[in-house]
Write a protein that holds these residues in place. Structure first.
Motif, PDB file in Angstrom:
ATOM      1  N   GLY A   1      36.103  36.686  53.844  1.00 56.12           N
ATOM      2  CA  GLY A   1      35.280  36.635  52.642  1.00 56.12           C
ATOM      3  C   GLY A   1      35.845  37.524  51.552  1.00 56.12           C
ATOM      4  N   LEU A   2      36.311  38.724  51.937  1.00 55.69           N
ATOM      5  CA  LEU A   2      36.884  39.638  50.944  1.00 55.69           C
ATOM      6  C   LEU A   2      38.136  39.022  50.323  1.00 55.69           C
ATOM      7  CD1 LEU A   2      36.478  43.135  52.606  1.00 55.69           C
ATOM      8  CD2 LEU A   2      35.268  42.184  50.645  1.00 55.69           C
ATOM      9  N   ILE A   3      38.967  38.433  51.175  1.00 56.57           N
ATOM     10  CA  ILE A   3      40.175  37.783  50.651  1.00 56.57           C
ATOM     11  C   ILE A   3      39.780  36.679  49.670  1.00 56.57           C
ATOM     12  CG2 ILE A   3      42.122  36.297  51.285  1.00 56.57           C
ATOM     13  CD1 ILE A   3      42.375  37.888  53.842  1.00 56.57           C
ATOM     14  N   GLY A   4      38.748  35.913  50.060  1.00 56.76           N
ATOM     15  CA  GLY A   4      38.283  34.840  49.186  1.00 56.76           C
ATOM     16  C   GLY A   4      37.824  35.368  47.843  1.00 56.76           C
ATOM     17  N   ALA A   5      37.052  36.471  47.867  1.00 55.09           N
ATOM     18  CA  ALA A   5      36.578  37.048  46.611  1.00 55.09           C
ATOM     19  C   ALA A   5      37.757  37.480  45.755  1.00 55.09           C
ATOM     20  CB  ALA A   5      35.660  38.232  46.903  1.00 55.09           C
ATOM     21  N   GLY A   6      38.761  38.077  46.407  1.00 55.21           N
ATOM     22  CA  GLY A   6      39.952  38.515  45.670  1.00 55.21           C
ATOM     23  C   GLY A   6      40.660  37.339  45.026  1.00 55.21           C
ATOM     24  N   ILE A   7      40.812  36.267  45.793  1.00 55.03           N
ATOM     25  CA  ILE A   7      41.492  35.078  45.267  1.00 55.03           C
ATOM     26  C   ILE A   7      40.753  34.548  44.043  1.00 55.03           C
ATOM     27  CG2 ILE A   7      41.985  32.649  45.744  1.00 55.03           C
ATOM     28  CD1 ILE A   7      42.501  33.436  48.640  1.00 55.03           C
ATOM     29  N   GLU A   8      39.420  34.515  44.153  1.00 51.90           N
ATOM     30  CA  GLU A   8      38.652  33.964  43.050  1.00 51.90           C
ATOM     31  C   GLU A   8      38.756  34.836  41.803  1.00 51.90           C
ATOM     32  OE1 GLU A   8      35.966  32.096  40.542  1.00 51.90           O
ATOM     33  OE2 GLU A   8      35.780  34.194  41.064  1.00 51.90           O
ATOM     34  N   MET A   9      38.626  36.154  42.012  1.00 53.08           N
ATOM     35  CA  MET A   9      38.569  37.040  40.841  1.00 53.08           C
ATOM     36  C   MET A   9      39.913  37.200  40.157  1.00 53.08           C
ATOM     37  SD  MET A   9      35.792  39.995  41.460  1.00 53.08           S
ATOM     38  CE  MET A   9      36.475  40.742  42.897  1.00 53.08           C
ATOM     39  N   TRP A  10      40.979  37.339  40.965  1.00 53.67           N
ATOM     40  CA  TRP A  10      42.275  37.634  40.335  1.00 53.67           C
ATOM     41  C   TRP A  10      43.172  36.423  40.200  1.00 53.67           C
ATOM     42  CZ3 TRP A  10      41.276  41.830  44.113  1.00 53.67           C
ATOM     43  CH2 TRP A  10      40.660  42.903  43.474  1.00 53.67           C
ATOM     44  N   GLY A  11      42.848  35.353  40.914  1.00 49.68           N
ATOM     45  CA  GLY A  11      43.705  34.187  40.835  1.00 49.68           C
ATOM     46  C   GLY A  11      43.055  33.036  40.104  1.00 49.68           C
ATOM     47  N   LEU A  12      42.037  32.476  40.740  1.00 51.41           N
ATOM     48  CA  LEU A  12      41.431  31.245  40.212  1.00 51.41           C
ATOM     49  C   LEU A  12      40.888  31.406  38.807  1.00 51.41           C
ATOM     50  CD1 LEU A  12      39.465  29.481  43.055  1.00 51.41           C
ATOM     51  CD2 LEU A  12      41.364  28.641  41.715  1.00 51.41           C
ATOM     52  N   ARG A  13      40.250  32.550  38.571  1.00 45.38           N
ATOM     53  CA  ARG A  13      39.601  32.721  37.271  1.00 45.38           C
ATOM     54  C   ARG A  13      40.639  32.697  36.167  1.00 45.38           C
ATOM     55  NH1 ARG A  13      35.076  37.274  37.032  1.00 45.38           N
ATOM     56  NH2 ARG A  13      34.387  36.196  38.904  1.00 45.38           N
ATOM     57  N   ARG A  14      41.813  33.236  36.475  1.00 45.24           N
ATOM     58  CA  ARG A  14      42.895  33.263  35.518  1.00 45.24           C
ATOM     59  C   ARG A  14      43.436  31.866  35.271  1.00 45.24           C
ATOM     60  NH1 ARG A  14      46.736  37.377  33.978  1.00 45.24           N
ATOM     61  NH2 ARG A  14      48.237  36.112  32.883  1.00 45.24           N
ATOM     62  N   VAL A  15      43.530  31.095  36.372  1.00 46.67           N
ATOM     63  CA  VAL A  15      44.110  29.763  36.271  1.00 46.67           C
ATOM     64  C   VAL A  15      43.128  28.770  35.655  1.00 46.67           C
ATOM     65  CG1 VAL A  15      45.186  27.932  37.623  1.00 46.67           C
ATOM     66  CG2 VAL A  15      45.499  30.268  38.294  1.00 46.67           C
ATOM     67  N   HIS A  16      41.838  29.124  35.721  1.00 50.39           N
ATOM     68  CA  HIS A  16      40.773  28.211  35.310  1.00 50.39           C
ATOM     69  C   HIS A  16      41.026  27.628  33.923  1.00 50.39           C
ATOM     70  CE1 HIS A  16      36.797  26.518  35.485  1.00 50.39           C
ATOM     71  NE2 HIS A  16      36.576  26.952  34.280  1.00 50.39           N
ATOM     72  N   GLN A  17      41.539  28.454  33.007  1.00 47.92           N
ATOM     73  CA  GLN A  17      41.708  27.992  31.628  1.00 47.92           C
ATOM     74  C   GLN A  17      42.761  26.884  31.512  1.00 47.92           C
ATOM     75  OE1 GLN A  17      42.475  31.775  30.108  1.00 47.92           O
ATOM     76  NE2 GLN A  17      44.457  31.992  31.061  1.00 47.92           N
ATOM     77  N   ASN A  18      43.609  26.768  32.543  1.00 46.38           N
ATOM     78  CA  ASN A  18      44.638  25.724  32.478  1.00 46.38           C
ATOM     79  C   ASN A  18      44.153  24.399  33.036  1.00 46.38           C
ATOM     80  OD1 ASN A  18      46.275  27.683  31.475  1.00 46.38           O
ATOM     81  ND2 ASN A  18      47.219  28.144  33.430  1.00 46.38           N
ATOM     82  N   GLY A  19      42.901  24.328  33.425  1.00 48.45           N
ATOM     83  CA  GLY A  19      42.348  23.048  33.865  1.00 48.45           C
ATOM     84  C   GLY A  19      42.278  22.903  35.375  1.00 48.45           C
ATOM     85  N   HIS A  20      41.618  21.814  35.794  1.00 50.38           N
ATOM     86  CA  HIS A  20      41.356  21.604  37.215  1.00 50.38           C
ATOM     87  C   HIS A  20      42.611  21.385  38.032  1.00 50.38           C
ATOM     88  CE1 HIS A  20      37.218  22.012  37.124  1.00 50.38           C
ATOM     89  NE2 HIS A  20      36.877  20.845  36.635  1.00 50.38           N
TER      90      HIS A  20
END
Lengths: 315, 434
Positions: free
Chosen positions: A71-90
């Motif tokens: 779960g912690l790894i997942g939270a890290g991925i979401e906060m530092w990875g996905l959120r950043r990539v989000h602006q580039n689209g799905h």
């Protein structure tokens, strides 16, 4: 009859395991629109973490610690990875998780080696629970059923009875509206992503010693979980549940019935010989295509009913 | 003459590609390096494959996870045709075998396309994934067409060549691959300018509006998918001629993933991005996988870095410099680049060193390999190498961050300047010779 009951039980166990993986994914997919390829990787990580932890402390602490780590790894991925990539689209998000899945698989290979690790059922549960028609039913499978049933109850209560659950449900269908009402939707995303990966980790902990803990386990499990989610329909946990059980049952029953289309045709007085056109397709037996049935069903349902069994909107 | 003036870069690239293998020519034995030729042929085939994939992803906005199905089925068709020619049932020149693969791809592209193009976006991606799994499983199941695990082997020496070449040496095959790669690339380039190509772009950007204008988005998708199958099939046909065997891994998900990686790393926006990406991916795959166990990890990291920091791919990175280049101020970027280079190198070295240490302690040890740098044996269990690797990584990252800040400042100034220059300058006269 005996084959039927035993297969039914095994199918249920497998279906519940699938549901544990798929429930997190369906929440993530319907809320954030992210087709998370790294979800099955969390399942694999859960199994490997549990293996390592159970070597030092034991299986029971691992049952808690490994999912929390995931779960912690997942939270890290979401906060530092996905959120950043989000602006580039799905598509960018999807590809990000795809790269992550590659990375995790290789990382697991480098940490634990290429071969399967001897992750075993804890001794306390390593006995046959009861016998039906001469076939033993291991206590560990009952334990798996129990854990997944508890988890299903917890998710259901959490989503319908708690405040945060209601907000999640709102964000599931109307993320913009929920955000406009003042709820911190990004934080809910992180929470759901973390909870989803933790669930996948838990599935890994109890599924890793039921199946085999090896670096390829994420790649074999991943597509099936996608099938379940798409088949069940977006935004519907109950659809996901039905689809998981259905897939579990189909896959276990397909192994048992040794029939082919040729046998079916023979019932109508049509004998298939090697010179019949498409003889090779007609004589394929059900157990051989058992693993394929889910994909076939997914393709069909997407073509004819793209919202899945109980989905609220098109995939 | 006009054609030549406009399309000279294609000719130049052709000449360079023909000359390049001679850099590795073994003059003492009088023959080519087989490794280099195979590698370049592989790049040629994968470039066709990636370009055909970009017809879906870049042009039509369709993300496919099963594109290798079309490539592989084209390859199987070509293999069967070769065997038939060999047996004397039909006659076909060796040079046209890839066309047979292409027609196979076209056929399956239409059949599968009819099914998958009913949906778009995520549903399309999921259907193609399911189809990919189905076909790769079927490839192991049905012996007559797919040959099971052993695959189908052929012998490319058929003596039916139009130009009298027997295709016994890799050099002859390489020339054939090059010719087909250029034909396919030129056709795909032209296809982007047809009405269909433009409509594919329109349905990608806004399929509802395309519908209002009177086009059926599904037909556009279907035609685009079928054509893309044709080109993928050509790639498959060439694949058969190079390796003389086709197995189930030509239709596998890993092959599809390769195309996706190549297109995304190269950049889906420009036409030539996928070619660039293919070169990078194939070199990583063939070159680095010889040196390191962890090549997949490098590909994964490269991929993630590209997705996070350069969504336009390598071609996007290059095009970003265009305004500054036009303003003639590229020289001012040299110093910032030079300053960012050492920390970037340090990070890279530290990372590679650490990954190699990890992979040699687990996978390498199991395979009985030893980690040596310049003949010096390195003990991967000792703390010292690890400390060096981590220190290089962390220090490099901090330093790079510091330099990146300066770099961005300089970059923004230059961009601002070039924009202003463009605004004030009078509109440039178009090309003198139209």
């Amino acid at each position: 009859m005996e084959v039927f009951v035993v297969s039914l039980l095994n199918g249920l166990v497998y279906g519940m395991l699938l549901f544990m993986l798929a429930s997190g994914l369906t929440l993530i997919l319907s809320m954030m629109g992210v087709l998370n390829f790294a979800h099955a990787s969390a399942y694999m990580l859960g199994a490997y973490f549990a293996y390592t932890i159970s070597q030092y402390i034991g299986f029971w602490p691992a049952l808690i610690i490994a999912p929390v780590l995931c779960g912690l790894i997942g939270a890290g991925i979401e906060m530092w990875g996905l959120r950043r990539v989000h602006q580039n689209g799905h598509i960018a998000e999807l590809l990000f998780t795809f790269g992550l899945a590659l990375l995790i698989e290789k990382g697991v290979q480098m940490t634990w080696g290429l071969l399967p690790v001897p992750y075993r059922v804890p001794e306390l549960l390593d006995f046959p629970l009861f016998k039906i028609y001469g076939t033993q039913f291991p206590a560990y499978r009952a334990f798996m059923l129990l854990i997944s049933a508890l988890m299903f109850g917890a998710i259901w209560l959490g989503l319908t009875r708690t405040r945060i659950g209601l907000v999640i449900q709102a964000a599931l269908t109307h993320p913009d509206m929920a955000s406009a009402l003042g709820h911190n939707v990004p934080r809910i995303f992180t929470l759901v992503f973390a909870a989803g990966t933790a669930l996948a980790g838990l599935a890994g902990v109890i599924g890793g010693n039921y199946q085999v803990t090896e670096p390829a386990m994420a790649f074999t499990m991943g597509p099936i979980v996608f099938v379940v989610v798409v088949f069940g329909g977006l935004g519907s946990l109950s659809g996901c549940f039905i689809a998981s059980i259905l897939m579990g049952l189909i896959q276990t029953f397909a192994v048992v019935f040794d029939v082919s289309l040729a046998d079916l045709l023979a019932k109508f007085g049509f004998v298939v010989t090697s010179s019949t056109p498409f003889a090779e397709i007609l004589t394929v037996t059900l157990p051989r295509i058992g693993a394929l049935l889910p994909f076939l069903m997914m393709v069909l349902i997407l073509v004819f009913r793209p919202r899945g069994l109980m989905g609220t909107r098109d995939t | 003459m006009n054609m030549l003036r406009r399309h000279w870069p294609w000719l130049l690239v052709l000449v360079i590609l023909l000359a390049f293998p001679f850099l590795f020519y073994d003059w003492t034995k009088g023959r080519h390096s087989g490794f280099v030729l195979t590698l370049m042929s592989e790049i040629g085939v994968m470039a066709i494959f990636a370009l055909s994939y970009n017809m879906l992803m870049g042009q039509a906005g369709l993300l496919s996870f099963g594109h290798a199905v079309l490539f592989g089925l084209g390859a199987y068709c070509a293999a069967h045709v070769v065997n038939m020619v060999k047996a004397g049932t039909i006659w076909l020149p060796t040079e046209l075998i890839p066309l047979a693969g292409g027609l196979g791809g076209l056929f399956f592209g239409y059949v599968f396309g009819w099914l998958v193009t009913k949906q778009r976006a995520t549903a399309f991606a999921m259907i193609t994934m399911g189809l990919g799994e189905l076909v790769s499983a079927a490839a192991l199941m049905f012996m007559a067409f797919f040959g099971g695990e052993g695959g189908i082997t052929i012998d490319r020496v058929m003596d039916t060549s139009l130009v009298g070449v027997r295709y016994t040496s890799p050099w002859q095959v390489y020339c054939l691959v090059l010719a087909w790669a250029f034909i396919a690339a030129a056709l795909m380039r032209l296809q982007t300018q047809t009405a269909l190509g433009k409509m594919a772009n329109a349905t990608r950007d806004n399929f509802e509006r395309a519908q209002f204008v009177g086009y059926d988005p599904r037909m556009v998708r279907l035609m685009q998918f079928t054509l893309s199958g044709f080109f993928a099939g050509i790639g498959g046909g060439l694949y058969v001629l190079i390796y003389e065997i086709v197995t189930f891994d030509t239709v596998s998900a890993a092959k599809s993933a390769n195309a996706l990686l190549a297109v995304y790393i190269g950049g889906a926006g420009g036409f030539f991005g996928p070619i660039l990406g293919t070169i990078v991916v194939v070199l990583l795959q063939s070159g680095v996988s010889l040196l390191s166990n962890a090549w997949l990890l490098y590909v994964g990291v490269l991929f993630i870095v590209m997705v996070m920091y350069a969504p336009g791919g390598l071609i996007g990175l290059i095009f970003m410099h265009l305004p500054i280049w036009r303003a003639g101020r590229m020289r001012e970027l040299l110093l910032p680049y030079a300053r960012a280079f050492p920390p970037a190198l340090l990070v890279l070295l530290g990372f590679v060193f650490m990954v190699e240490l990890a992979s040699f302690t687990t996978i390498g040890a199991a395979q009985g390999k030893r980690f040596t740098i310049g003949g010096q044996l390195i003990d991967t269990t000792a703390p010292m190498p690890w400390v060096i690797a981590i220190a290089a990584l962390v220090l490099g990252a901090l330093w790079l961050r510091h330099e990146a800040r300066g770099f961005r400042q300089r970059w923004d100034e230059l961009m601002e300047g070039s924009k202003r220059a463009q605004a004030t300058a009078a509109p440039k006269p178009q090309e003198a010779v139209a």
